[in-house]
Design a protein around this motif. Structure first.
Motif, PDB file in Angstrom:
ATOM      1  N   VAL A  51     -15.554 -28.304 -35.483  1.00  0.00           N
ATOM      2  CA  VAL A  51     -16.283 -27.113 -35.051  1.00  0.00           C
ATOM      3  C   VAL A  51     -15.856 -26.761 -33.629  1.00  0.00           C
ATOM      4  O   VAL A  51     -15.644 -27.647 -32.792  1.00  0.00           O
ATOM      5  CB  VAL A  51     -17.806 -27.353 -35.105  1.00  0.00           C
ATOM      6  CG1 VAL A  51     -18.571 -26.244 -34.387  1.00  0.00           C
ATOM      7  CG2 VAL A  51     -18.266 -27.470 -36.556  1.00  0.00           C
ATOM      8  N   CYS A  69     -23.632 -31.086 -36.071  1.00  0.00           N
ATOM      9  CA  CYS A  69     -22.400 -31.823 -36.355  1.00  0.00           C
ATOM     10  C   CYS A  69     -22.715 -33.297 -36.616  1.00  0.00           C
ATOM     11  O   CYS A  69     -22.219 -33.890 -37.582  1.00  0.00           O
ATOM     12  CB  CYS A  69     -21.421 -31.699 -35.193  1.00  0.00           C
ATOM     13  SG  CYS A  69     -20.643 -30.087 -35.000  1.00  0.00           S
ATOM     14  N   LEU A  77     -16.420 -32.012 -31.937  1.00  0.00           N
ATOM     15  CA  LEU A  77     -16.923 -30.710 -31.496  1.00  0.00           C
ATOM     16  C   LEU A  77     -16.070 -30.244 -30.329  1.00  0.00           C
ATOM     17  O   LEU A  77     -15.862 -30.981 -29.363  1.00  0.00           O
ATOM     18  CB  LEU A  77     -18.384 -30.809 -31.069  1.00  0.00           C
ATOM     19  CG  LEU A  77     -18.987 -29.552 -30.423  1.00  0.00           C
ATOM     20  CD1 LEU A  77     -19.026 -28.397 -31.418  1.00  0.00           C
ATOM     21  CD2 LEU A  77     -20.382 -29.841 -29.885  1.00  0.00           C
ATOM     22  N   THR A 125     -15.942 -17.486 -37.908  1.00  0.00           N
ATOM     23  CA  THR A 125     -17.187 -17.242 -38.630  1.00  0.00           C
ATOM     24  C   THR A 125     -17.788 -15.934 -38.131  1.00  0.00           C
ATOM     25  O   THR A 125     -18.553 -15.904 -37.179  1.00  0.00           O
ATOM     26  CB  THR A 125     -18.176 -18.403 -38.424  1.00  0.00           C
ATOM     27  OG1 THR A 125     -18.454 -18.543 -37.024  1.00  0.00           O
ATOM     28  CG2 THR A 125     -17.605 -19.706 -38.942  1.00  0.00           C
ATOM     29  N   LEU A 145     -13.819 -24.529 -37.562  1.00  0.00           N
ATOM     30  CA  LEU A 145     -14.776 -23.444 -37.717  1.00  0.00           C
ATOM     31  C   LEU A 145     -15.206 -22.942 -36.344  1.00  0.00           C
ATOM     32  O   LEU A 145     -15.841 -23.672 -35.584  1.00  0.00           O
ATOM     33  CB  LEU A 145     -15.988 -23.927 -38.512  1.00  0.00           C
ATOM     34  CG  LEU A 145     -15.653 -24.624 -39.844  1.00  0.00           C
ATOM     35  CD1 LEU A 145     -16.888 -25.287 -40.417  1.00  0.00           C
ATOM     36  CD2 LEU A 145     -15.053 -23.623 -40.824  1.00  0.00           C
ATOM     37  N   ALA A 183     -24.370 -22.249 -37.620  1.00  0.00           N
ATOM     38  CA  ALA A 183     -23.588 -23.491 -37.664  1.00  0.00           C
ATOM     39  C   ALA A 183     -24.228 -24.498 -38.614  1.00  0.00           C
ATOM     40  O   ALA A 183     -23.532 -25.149 -39.408  1.00  0.00           O
ATOM     41  CB  ALA A 183     -23.463 -24.080 -36.267  1.00  0.00           C
ATOM     42  N   ILE A 187     -22.147 -25.786 -41.793  1.00  0.00           N
ATOM     43  CA  ILE A 187     -21.752 -27.206 -41.777  1.00  0.00           C
ATOM     44  C   ILE A 187     -22.378 -27.942 -42.955  1.00  0.00           C
ATOM     45  O   ILE A 187     -21.712 -28.729 -43.641  1.00  0.00           O
ATOM     46  CB  ILE A 187     -22.160 -27.865 -40.444  1.00  0.00           C
ATOM     47  CG1 ILE A 187     -21.344 -27.281 -39.293  1.00  0.00           C
ATOM     48  CG2 ILE A 187     -21.967 -29.381 -40.512  1.00  0.00           C
ATOM     49  CD1 ILE A 187     -21.846 -27.701 -37.926  1.00  0.00           C
TER      50      ILE A 187
END
Length: 237
Positions: A51, A69, A77, A125, A145, A183, A187
């Motif tokens: 991410v 996450c 991250l 996104t 992402l 998110a 996720i």
């Protein structure tokens, strides 16, 4: 016998392959429950997805994404700090900063280049004319992402360099979601599908060893004193 400085011997061992003797030494300090918990969690961690968040100026959103996450099993991250400085809000992250690797970048170009060099597709996104609905997204290839702010979205640079576009289907009047909510939804969906797939998404053996060492160090109080004692003993051998 020539004795190397403590820092030199530590750097030599720690920066190479994981020193199994050192790992065992630290894990002897941990409880059996803690060690078993590490292995159980690491079995669900992945680097197949990562991410990236771009200049999110509201600190609690960064921390909340980190928490998502950690909860759903994404290990890396990436935080771009081109406009706004970042620090982790511990009350929101609730300890997630100990278990998720945070990679910081001063520019979006550096972040994108780094992720592409690792084989990730750059996925923006955001609603887009060529976007893909969440349930239709192809999870076979590794993907990074990218999330932007609710107000401004992602930068033109991310959109121009994106390999694909992803959006959450919405049926109401509201056209956007807070970054932390978006998110979490994406996720959870991605990881749930990944776990049901035949893709080899788990961490490698070496990656698991590295995280066992990292997490052991973060779990032990007075770790500097314990490390000094261990490596001074190694120097004296």
């Amino acid at each position: 016998m020539l004795k190397l400085p403590f820092f030199a011997i530590f750097t030599k061992i720690y920066s190479s392959m994981v020193d199994l003797a050192y790992l065992n030494y630290l894990e002897e300090i941990l409880t059996e429950n803690r060690k078993e918990r590490f292995l159980k969690v690491l079995a669900t961690r992945t680097n197949h997805f990562t991410v990236a968040i771009e200049d999110v100026f509201q600190l609690h959103n960064t921390s909340a994404v980190m928490r998502s996450c950690e909860v759903f099993g994404i290990q890396q991250l990436n935080v771009v700090e081109e406009k706004f400085g970042k620090s982790i809000d511990k009350e929101i992250a609730m300890g997630a900063q100990k278990w998720v690797d945070v990679n910081r970048f001063e520019s979006i170009s550096d972040c994108i280049a780094n992720l592409k060099s690792k084989g990730y597709r750059i996925i923006a996104t955001t609603p887009h004319e060529n976007d893909c609905l969440l349930d239709d997204f192809d999870i076979m290839q590794p993907a990074a992402l990218f999330f932007g702010t609710e107000r401004d979205g992602l930068s033109k640079e991310v959109l121009d360099q994106a390999d694909g576009f992803l959006k959450i289907p919405m049926v109401g009047f509201t056209e956007s979601l807070n970054i932390s909510v978006s998110a979490a939804i994406i996720i959870q969906n991605m990881m749930s599908r990944l776990h049901k797939s035949d893709i080899e998404w788990q961490l490698s053996d070496d990656e698991i060893l590295e995280k066992r060492l990292d997490w052991a160090r973060k779990s032990i109080k007075d770790i500097k004193r314990i490390e000094a004692r261990y490596f001074e003993g190694r120097v004296a051998e």
